[in-house]
Motif scaffolding. Structure first.
Motif, mmCIF file in Angstrom:
data_model
loop_
_atom_site.group_PDB
_atom_site.id
_atom_site.type_symbol
_atom_site.label_atom_id
_atom_site.label_comp_id
_atom_site.label_asym_id
_atom_site.label_seq_id
_atom_site.Cartn_x
_atom_site.Cartn_y
_atom_site.Cartn_z
ATOM 1 N N UNK A 22 40.426 47.056 17.660
ATOM 2 C CA UNK A 22 39.258 46.468 16.996
ATOM 3 C C UNK A 22 38.779 47.362 15.855
ATOM 4 N N UNK B 106 45.101 53.142 38.709
ATOM 5 C CA UNK B 106 44.623 51.851 38.225
ATOM 6 C C UNK B 106 43.515 52.006 37.200
ATOM 7 N N UNK C 294 43.802 50.793 28.600
ATOM 8 C CA UNK C 294 43.831 49.458 28.015
ATOM 9 C C UNK C 294 42.556 49.213 27.195
ATOM 10 N N UNK C 295 41.447 49.636 27.789
ATOM 11 C CA UNK C 295 40.183 49.477 27.087
ATOM 12 C C UNK C 295 40.213 50.261 25.771
ATOM 13 N N UNK D 58 44.830 53.345 33.979
ATOM 14 C CA UNK D 58 45.524 52.301 33.205
ATOM 15 C C UNK D 58 44.492 51.408 32.512
ATOM 16 N N UNK D 59 43.500 51.006 33.330
ATOM 17 C CA UNK D 59 42.459 50.142 32.771
ATOM 18 C C UNK D 59 41.739 50.834 31.621
ATOM 19 N N UNK E 277 37.078 47.044 33.011
ATOM 20 C CA UNK E 277 36.640 47.381 31.641
ATOM 21 C C UNK E 277 36.607 46.162 30.717
ATOM 22 N N UNK F 162 42.188 48.385 23.254
ATOM 23 C CA UNK F 162 41.427 47.282 22.660
ATOM 24 C C UNK F 162 40.454 47.824 21.615
ATOM 25 N N UNK F 163 39.745 48.872 22.017
ATOM 26 C CA UNK F 163 38.757 49.464 21.106
ATOM 27 C C UNK F 163 39.418 49.905 19.805
ATOM 28 N N UNK G 263 45.032 45.441 41.038
ATOM 29 C CA UNK G 263 44.741 45.915 39.656
ATOM 30 C C UNK G 263 43.380 45.355 39.210
ATOM 31 N N UNK G 264 42.540 46.225 38.812
ATOM 32 C CA UNK G 264 41.216 45.772 38.400
ATOM 33 C C UNK G 264 41.172 45.584 36.878
ATOM 34 N N UNK H 140 33.482 44.437 28.696
ATOM 35 C CA UNK H 140 33.459 44.020 27.291
ATOM 36 C C UNK H 140 32.989 42.573 27.204
#
Lengths: 562, 202
Positions: B19, B4, B11-12, B7-8, A5, B15-16, A1-2, A9
């Motif tokens: 915020x 992956x 997730x980003x 998903x990432x 992103x 977060x955005x 899992x990377x 940030x």
């Protein structure tokens, strides 16, 4: 899992904007980082401190002899007007806003202020205010000569007949400084209310943050009143309305109400953050918890409330009716209660502590002594009979210089020394710092103590010549004044050379407890690698409990290392 | 790999969005603090008005006996009603009905514009000026300062209307519209106090 992103940030967080310079040049850019803005405020304010100080040197030079022989009366009037205006609006306010700007987000565990761009705009208005103020020396007729309070009808005189004169420039400068302060107030209040780290409840918030909140609330309720008065004064001066002009039916005393409704609480805007600095400095160097922390915190807010009800004590001699004098004498004395609570808490904090007398602590202790002295003369002035007797004499000048220089400037120095390693990543030279303290303390008392005596003897303020019977006190005061002027030299030398080539500072050189000491010195762009979760109240000296979750480096119970 | 990265990415995005939400809440809080501070400016002017009104014997300039309230009354009704209209506009935006939002926002602007027009007519018919004694000064200062706020409100509404034509602009949040609406209610409440002080208490 990377987690690429989030890494992106994180990388973005290292830079305020793409291509931002990471060296000293960033202090000359439109940075939105609260730490850069804080230092911009502090350094800019210090430049004006030196200019304002230079003006006071000329005044003290004039007052060495009873005759007016150095400058003529008009220039003397301009000197005390600009000295007061510059010292208040361009030194004390900005330098404290700078210190608060630097510390508040760090202390509450935030990445920045709530509105970073607004914060930058607030700062960049300060040079504009400074240019307007100083430009008034160049216009025909010279700068404003009506004192920093600008009472009409004196402030409505316009002998040159020009629309652009010193008084108009002065009002515009004050208005812009007000805009800057209101934006700052909104920013601070929002930041403190909404951006505290997880777990930082109100009674886990450092006393400094409480005091900044209290001070900024005063800005928000007080400044608009001054703005209203200034707008009406400007219209009287330029358009010819008659709000305050007595010859056109106006009421000059109403201006005094507008003015003092803000300008008395303004002293708390300046002294409250200094109280905050005292509350942070004493526990660290006495290795004891702040005595009565909750009471100290709440008393800041009480000062905010009570200070809104005292302004008429500046006008006991302005034809104020007796019942009103009594009322405001009472409220004025009432302010002594929450401030007295603080003084007792600090003394109790120092009491029986294991003191480290380095420069920050010396300045804080000196400031406390000066403040107690200033508080006593303050209560004297708050009582109507004494006030009527010493009204418009040097006693008043002595009192407020003990407050402004003795307490506030000392507190500012204490704060600058205490957080210097955090701000710059370098240690300052302790020896030079102590020389600075000794000169400042001697200069303050030599300059301002004699003014009490000449004032009680009846020497009026705002005069360039005086009766020879006051000569001795004035010579002493002038000597003290020149000493004070010289005392800033070791400070400048210390700060500049330490910043360039001082010893590298560890993250927590004083072994202090507080979120700001848990990050690197100087802190990275967004302050913390991860926002900490607070689990205990501040000032846990001797309790040996961690301040935050997963604290890696616990502070030893009596961590005296020096 | 695709799962992956998606998903990432989400997730980003989370977060955005979080915020952005925080920032909008902060802005709303800050804006309310700012409006409270602005209220004090008006209260200071009002305090000045009350002091002068109660202490000066020759209150009105020579030849003036008082103010005509007929047209200002109508103006007041228009301005106060516009507060409800902008509320309706906000509701339409909340329900993602953009055309309804635009219509009612435009209606608010029209009513605000009419108020300013009415005030201009009133000013031009008055027989006293800015420098006609304390009353003249205070009258033009108070109504003018308030008019400046009405004008600012209309300007904000114009910007909000323009931004509604940018696709997706109001999908995730509309702090600007909320602030504009708050400001408009503020301007209304101030006017009611001002109207009572100047026109009713003669």
């Amino acid at each position: 899992m990377t987690n690429a992103p989030t890494e992106a940030i994180d990388v973005a967080r290292q830079q305020p904007y793409p291509g931002a310079p990471d060296n000293w040049k960033r202090f000359f850019t439109f940075s939105t980082d609260h730490k850069v803005i804080g230092i911009q405020y502090i350094v800019t304010a210090f430049v004006f401190f030196l200019i304002g100080g230079l003006l006071s040197m000329i005044m003290r030079g004039e007052l060495v002899t009873p005759e007016a022989n150095l400058v003529d009366r008009t220039i003397y009037n301009a000197l005390f007007t600009m000295h007061g205006s510059i010292m208040l609006f361009l030194w004390t306010f900005p330098v404290l806003v700078g210190i608060s700007n630097y510390l508040v987000p760090l202390m509450i565990g935030a990445r920045d202020m709530a509105f970073p761009r607004l914060n930058a705009v607030s700062f960049w208005l300060i040079p504009v205010v400074g240019i307007l103020m100083l430009a008034s020396f160049l216009v025909p007729g010279g700068p404003s000569q009506s004192g920093w309070w600008a009472y009409p009808p004196v402030s409505l005189q316009n002998p040159t007949g020009n629309l652009i004169n010193g008084q108009v420039l002065w009002i515009l400068a004050i208005a812009i400084s007000g805009v800057s302060s209101i934006m700052g107030g909104v920013n601070f209040v929002t930041t403190i209310f909404r951006m505290r780290a997880p777990g930082m409840t109100w009674f886990r918030t450092p006393a400094f943050v409480w005091s900044v909140l209290a001070a900024q609330l005063i800005q928000l309720y007080g400044l608009p009143a001054l703005t209203a008065g200034a707008v009406m004064l400007l219209l009287d001066l330029t358009v010819g309305t008659s709000f305050f002009a007595p010859e056109r039916g106006g009421n000059p005393v109403l201006y005094q109400h507008f003015f003092w409704f803000y300008s008395h609480p303004a002293v708390y805007v300046m002294v409250l953050p200094v109280f905050g600095i005292f509350s942070e400095v004493f526990p660290v160097y006495a290795r004891k918890p702040l005595f009565g922390y909750r009471v100290v915190a709440v008393s800041s807010v009480l000062i905010t409330v009570v200070s809104a009800t005292v302004w008429v004590h500046h006008m006991f001699a302005s034809g104020t009716p007796g019942w009103m004098r009594m009322l405001f004498m009472f409220t004025t004395m009432l302010v002594a209660v929450p401030t007295g609570v603080k003084v007792f808490a600090w003394v109790a904090t120092i009491w029986g502590g294991k003191l480290r007398l380095n420069t920050a602590m010396l300045f804080a202790m000196g400031g406390l002594v000066n403040f107690v002295f200033a508080g006593i003369t303050g209560v004297m002035l708050g009582s109507v009979p004494i006030d009527i007797h010493v009204n418009n004499t040097y006693f008043v000048v002595a009192h407020f210089h003990y407050v402004i220089y003795g307490a506030i400037v000392f507190g500012i120095y204490a704060g600058l020394y205490h957080w210097f390693p955090k701000m710059t990543g370098r240690m300052y030279y302790e020896g030079l710092g102590k020389v600075h303290f000794a000169l400042t303390l001697a200069g303050t008392w030599l300059c301002f103590l004699p003014m009490h005596f000449s004032g009680l003897m009846g020497m009026p303020r705002r005069v360039s010549s005086y009766d020879p019977e006051f000569a001795l006190w004035n010579v002493l005061a002038s000597l003290g004044g020149f000493l004070l002027g010289m005392s800033t030299l070791p400070f400048i030398l210390n700060m500049v050379s330490s910043w360039i080539q001082g010893e590298k500072a560890p993250n927590n050189p004083w072994k202090a407890i507080g979120l700001e000491w848990l990050t690197t010195s100087p802190p990275p762009v967004e302050n913390f690698e991860e926002i900490p979760t607070v689990i205990s109240p501040p000032y846990g000296y001797g309790r040996n409990e961690p301040l935050i979750e997963n604290q890696s480096e616990a502070v030893p119970a009596d961590g005296v290392t020096t | 790999m695709t799962t992956e990265s998606s998903i990432a990415q989400s997730r980003e995005a989370d977060i955005r969005e979080e915020q952005a939400h925080e920032a909008a809440e902060n802005s709303k809080f800050g804006f309310i603090v700012f409006l409270l501070s602005e209220t004090v400016i008006f209260l200071s002017f009002f305090a000045g008005y009350i002091v002068y009104k109660t202490t000066i014997p020759d209150w009105y300039p020579p030849g003036v006996s008082g103010l005509d309230t007929k047209d200002p009354q109508f103006n007041t009704i228009i301005l106060v009603s516009s507060s409800f209209v902008i509320y309706v506009a906000e509701r339409y935006l909340h329900d993602k009905k953009l055309w309804g939002f635009r219509f009612f926002l435009l209606a608010t602007m029209a009513m605000g514009g009419y108020f300013l027009y009415g005030q201009a007519i009133e000013w031009s018919n008055l027989s006293f000026g800015f420098t006609s004694g304390i009353f003249g000064g205070l009258f033009y200062l108070l109504t003018g300062f308030h008019g400046l706020h009405v004008f600012t409100g209309i300007l904000l509404q114009t910007i909000m209307l323009g931004r509604s034509f940018i696709p997706g602009n109001y999908d995730s949040g509309y702090f600007g519209v909320e602030a504009t609406s708050l400001f408009w209610h503020f301007v209304d409440v101030i006017w009611i106090i001002l109207y009572v002080l100047i026109y009713v208490w003669q």
